[in-house]
Structure formats: C-alpha cells, structure tokens
Write an enzyme that holds these catalytic residues in place. Sequence first.
Site, PDB file in Angstrom:
ATOM      1  CG  ASN A 161      -0.355   0.061   2.499  1.00 43.89           C
ATOM      2  OD1 ASN A 161       0.621  -0.640   2.760  1.00 43.89           O
ATOM      3  ND2 ASN A 161      -0.863   0.906   3.359  1.00 43.89           N
ATOM      4  CD  GLU A 258       4.655  -0.632  12.848  1.00 41.07           C
ATOM      5  OE1 GLU A 258       3.447  -0.423  13.054  1.00 41.07           O
ATOM      6  OE2 GLU A 258       5.553   0.004  13.403  1.00 41.07           O
ATOM      7  CB  CYS A 293      -1.688   0.876   8.152  1.00 39.24           C
ATOM      8  SG  CYS A 293      -0.332   2.040   8.280  1.00 39.24           S
TER       9      CYS A 293
END
Length: 496
Positions: A161, A258, A293
Amino acid sequence: MGGTAPDREVETDLFIDGHRCRSSNGNRYRLHNPARPDEIVGSAPAATAEDVDRAVKAAHAAFPDWSSRSYEERAALLRSVAAQLVADTEDIAFRSRLFCREHGKILKETMLEISRLDLRFRQSADYAERLSKDEVIAGPPFDTIVTRQPRGVAALIVPWNWPLSILGAKLPQALVAGNTVVVKPSRNAALAPSLTLSKIASLLPPGVVNFVTGAASEIGDPLVSHELVRYVNFTGSIDVGRHIMKLAADNITPVTLELGGNDPAIICHDAELNEAAFSRLYLGAFMSSGQVCMAIKRLFVHRSRYDETVDGMTRVCNTKTVGDGLLPETDIGPLNNAGQHRIVTDMIAQAKASGAELRECGEVPDMELYRKGYFQKPALVLDPEPDLDIVREEQFGPALPIIAFDSEDEVIAKANDSRFGLCSSVWTRDRDRAVALSRRLEAGYTYLNAHGPMAQDGRGPFGGFKQSGIGRNLGYEGVIQFQEYHSISGPEGWLL
Ligand code: NAD
C-alpha cells in the site's frame, strides 16, 4: 509523458551481493495496471528459496565489515544515498509514473512517496551521535557499560500500500544501527520499489542491501525461517503477521509487526468544522483510496454535530474525481487489486443490505474505465449497525462509517471496542480535552485535529496496541529495535 500515453513495459531484477540478477530458475511474473487490468506494466523475477538463501548468506557475509564501521561512517553513507535518491528529477518522474501504473494510486502521491524517501535516510543518519553513546552505571557493587550491538541479518517485509514510505521506516534505521538486510517487497507493488532498492543497494558495499521479489508462498517462509536471519521487521495484515510470528518462534527470532488498523476519529461537540477541517478529514479517510494503515476507518461524531459532519463530508467527497491516477484531474485512483476491491465492495453491499444509508460521492468522467478497473467511489455509510464488517473490520478502501455518540465515556468505550489499536484522532478546540481523551485511547498514535500520513511526526515511535502489532518503527525506538543490549560489567573502580 502526459495523459495516458502508453508507457513501456519495465523489467526489474533481484539484487544480491552487489549484483543485479535473475531468479535462479529464470521465472518472472507480470504486474498489471489496476486502472486498466488488461495492461501489463512490467515484470519482476519470481525468486525461489535458493535465491533467498543466497541473499541471506550475502547479507551475513557483509555483516562483519558493515557492523564494525562507526555510526558516523554509516551515517555519512546514508546521507550520500539520500542525496542520490533525489538527484535525478527525471528518474524520480519515471519511477513515480511507473509506481502509479503498477499500484493505482494517484501520481501526486507516488511522486510524494518517491521524492521524500531521502528524508527518512537523513533522519536515521541524524541518530548516529546518540547511538554511539553507551549508558554507564557506576558501582557499587559493579561498574557496568550498557552498550548495544546490531542484531545481524534483518529481513524487512513490506506491503503494497505504501511500499516506499514503509521501506523508509525500516531500511535506513536497520542500516545505521549496523545491520545488513534482505528486503522482500510485495508482489503487488514490486517494480518502482525494485528500481529504488537497486539504486540504494548499488551505493552501498556488496551484500549490505539485498532484495528478492516474487510470490510470498515461495519465498516468504524460507526468508522468515532462515537460521541466519536474526530479526524480522514485518508490515502487513494480521493474518500474515500471526503466521510470521509462529514461524519465527522456531529459531526464537525476534519480530516487529506493524499490522492492520481500524482507526477511530472522534469529532467532539466543540470541534472546529470548517472547510479546511473537512479537507483534512477527507485526506485522513480517503488518501490512497483509503488503502492506508493509519486511515480513519470509523468516524465517531458527537450527535450535536452529526448532520453538519455528514453534509461537510458529502460536500468534500462530491468534489473528487475518480479515475486513472495518471490523469492530473484524478483524486481517487483504483484499489490495488481485485481481492481488495472485492473486500471493500462486499462490505459496502452488506451495509446497504442492512438498511444503512449509503452515499456514494464523486465524479466519474469515464464510466467504461470505471467498470473495467478496480474502482470504488468514496462511500459514506451513515449510522451503520455496530456489528457490520464496515465497523468491526479493516475496510482498507474508500468507504467510511459515520457513527453518532452522546458522551465521552460512550465514545471511548466504542473506539476501544476493537481488536485493532493502531492510530486514532481527536478533533476539538480544547487542548486539555484533546490530551485527556487521547490518553484513554488504546492506540499507538493519536493525531489532533488531523489524521494520517500527512499529519505524522516521523520522529516519534509508530506502531499498534493489541492485534495492530508488536514493537515500534520510526523515531529513536525504531532504530534501537535493530540492536541487542549488551551489558559489560567489572569490579567497581576498575572498568570506569
Ligand atoms: P499482507 O500481509 O498480505 O502482505 C504483506 C507482506 O508480507 C507482503 O510483502 C507479502 O508478500 C508478505 N508475505 C505474505 N506471506 C508471507 C509469508 N508467509 N512470509 C513472509 N512474508 C509474507 O498485507 P498487504 O495486503 O500487502 O498489505 C495490507 C495490510 O497491511 C493491511 O492490513 C494494512 O493495514 C497493513 N499495513 C499496516 C501498516 C502498519 O504500519 N501498521 C502499514 C501498511 C499496511
């Protein structure tokens, strides 16, 4: 190159031990443009377990020399990499355009991601002086030097992303701390990251930076479970993070994870809601078509400001154009891949079927393209039931549930009622309220009157509570996680 003129197909290589190379079996895979899935953007090597082994061994062989250099020496090399990363504006433009075509996100954003990678290298280099200082504990009973040593070969695993920003939160930190690395970019965004990584790797001694591209099913497990890998720093989904943690347990390899988020943004009764605030809310939720995110994924609004917020968000979303990210007028590009598109559109369909009011906003100049590519207009889901997927799960796309609340206790309970705990935000005119509410949120980061990458202070540690992860990237904490503590102790009065 302007508009949607055809670009050439790009072929990338692996980079192992100072050399560009093919995969051991010569196989490659193709990447398609998510705006125009028939269009092939280029191809990358489909690496094998053998390539992973070579890359890890090259990093292992380079470790003694790299780790024995002083922090200042490594920092100087990082600064020169930083300078080279932004030296060639034509190359930046080329990689940004390629990145846009393989990923889908708009050119303005790919340009930003590529042209600001140097910042993370310079920030990491700036920690050299602090890193070089040991902590000293004087006796009695003993004199002790608490020092830190690099871990060894670090595996850096990056999602699709924000591949270059996320690389920038791991790679320069690993290097300044004295580690050598094997990077694994995502299969879904491999071309521009590979060209960028080749540039970086070729500016450093052979073996310090290596990377492998290809299918995670082929190369993921061999990398994580390699006995010479001393640390894994992973960014991606919870499911893969869980798998990596289990695999790393075999060698007791430490991991930083993460993972996903379901960030709440809380609009208090006293929030300043002008057009600038709505623009920031829009960016917080819909930047990169929501594939961030730390995007706003649940918008909680005090009931007294609910209608005003829905009107403002509708207004700002309606000014946005959905289409091919290469076109300058486009604000929202396609989702990166068919699977992600399905997840988002299924969540929207479920919310609609449940009776929630759905507002799909924005202009679509080319409906034929819209139907073919992985597009979704920015969607606002009003007053959804709390157990819908769009509320409980990570949508990772341009769809935002807007939920009313009546009291601070209620909204804190709702915001924290999640297995995720990545980021959050509080929107209020009152500084004390902002801090008090932030302290009650179960999240690794709270933005005030803003949300997302554009509001991120890269000098602070970043990471999640609960299933959003373990450990922190960025900041000083993001550097020292690449090191082990080592206490050196002797009789009082002898060592110090
Ligand atoms: P993903 O978990 O599918 O993949 C992430 C990376 O892991 C990719 O490079 C993939 O190839 C690799 N991978 C997959 N299986 C592996 C295995 N067995 N061994 C080693 N590597 C393996 O995630 P994605 O779809 O690329 O990215 C989207 C997800 O990432 C979202 O959930 C998003 O929230 C999360 N994310 C989190 C952060 C953060 O900082 N917390 C940042 C960006 C994205």
